[in-house]
Design an enzyme around this catalytic site. Sequence first.
Site, short mmCIF file in Angstrom:
data_model
loop_
_atom_site.label_atom_id
_atom_site.label_comp_id
_atom_site.label_asym_id
_atom_site.label_seq_id
_atom_site.Cartn_x
_atom_site.Cartn_y
_atom_site.Cartn_z
CD GLU A 141 -2.05 2.66 -3.04
OE1 GLU A 141 -3.45 3.45 -3.71
OE2 GLU A 141 -2.27 2.31 -2.03
CG ASP A 198 -2.10 1.03 1.40
OD1 ASP A 198 -2.90 1.58 0.64
OD2 ASP A 198 -1.45 2.02 2.44
#
Length: 525
Positions: free
Chosen positions: A227, A190
Amino acid sequence: AEHPPHSASRVWPLDYTWHDVAWLSGRGARQRADSPMSIYELHIGTFTPQGTLDAATTRLDHLTDLGITHVQLMPLNSFDGDHGWGYDGVAWFAPHRPYTGPDGPVAVKRFVDACHARGLAVILDVVYNHLGPSGNYLAQFGEYFTDAYHTPWGPAMNLDGPGSDETRRLIIDNALAWLRDYRFDALRIDAIHAFHDRSATHLLEQLRHEIDRFQSATGRRVDLVAESDLNDPRVIRSPETGGLGMDAQWCDDFHHALHALLTGERRGYYADFGTVADLAKSFRCAFVHDGNYAIHRQRTHGRSTQGLTSDRFLAYAQTHDQVGNRAMGDRLTHLLPTEALELTAALYLLSPFIPMLFQGEEWGASTPFQYFTDHQDPDLGLAVRDGRRREFGDFVDDPNQVPDPQDPATFHRSKLEWDELRKDQHAALLGWYRQLIRFRKTQPDLAPGPLRDTQTDFSESPPWLRVRRGPLTLLFNLGPEQASIPRKNDPASILLTNDDTLKTTPDHLTLKPYAVAILGPAPVA
């Protein structure tokens, strides 16, 4: 954690009798290499009415019938309260108890085992840029955080200051634990742009080296997907060429170009998108912003992807972020007509990139996916609610319309309603998704390759896009009116279309609103 993170934990044995020997012995890696990837992102708490891993297992056949190859789970680590997105995790090594039930970690292993039995690889979303605001006691045990940097979600992890070796070790050991103990096949990392690391060897490069050693020792294939908000191809270049070594990254520019064009939205980061030219560039280059000026950022952004292949990028029309971080958590189902949903699916499922679906989109789920929390501290709950309403106050007439994340109804409202599959309109859209994924798998020319191999031409008014992939021509009518598209040495045979009124002449092909047509060489008799 056996109880909420403010109280005692339970130590679980790692014992489990696995049934995926064939998968680990190489069949899984070969299967993934032979079959074009398609990823399905899901949230365990809202994927089924029960909200558990065991319940999710009962829906895996739906995914295999759809043609999915990889299941991506939003974070499983333990966090404060019963329900939430999982990005406020505070016990990285402990699976969240409401997802597992009384069997704890064994339930996670059962789920992964069941996926492997069906030929599904499993990706786990992990969050290493911060910890949640409630139940985070890590600072009492070492210098895991730093005041030198800040993140939008809480104190930054100490990755390059005094005591940072221990922080880095904690992160890498956690990644290895999910892979070793639970046999996940890949990790989605993330918001790596929130990693503040000036070390000579970046944390992700160190992780890449240790994962490579793990692969060599076990013979297993492990993928790392990032990401990133950086539009920096160094994220996915190899360490030997100065990169961080990630296998792939999410491509938000493709999403933004598609979404802004079809919905007409121009607020926030959508201000930098909205033309057919943007979408065409993303088909060719992945990044729309690759060293040009971005209005929303008020600066030049990104870098060229020259030399990269398209399988280093994920393309999608909806994700937990792009749906859940809207004021009302509304899906494209709520924003576009059904015909445009079919067009949207074709645009990214037939793109050069790895496609990723978000739970329920394949049948046009009517349920929203909203931001929900269950913080046990009332003051923290109020702060989250008020912050959410301040953030989206300009997007709604009354800020009080923004759902309260702490209200249990916000969570329950976000659960999928599987009964919708029995309704004709939803079943028809599901059939179209299945058809597109099956078509993609049977067409070698749609396989990923060098980015610049994809050729495009387009019109802004009326809006249409032509994409050439080898001998195939993909035609998309991107507007609400019929479009007559001039033919330019296009193949004669129509291999796939959702337009039952399609008209062709030697010079033009006329598509109804939001329709798709794929042209190719005539099949050999």
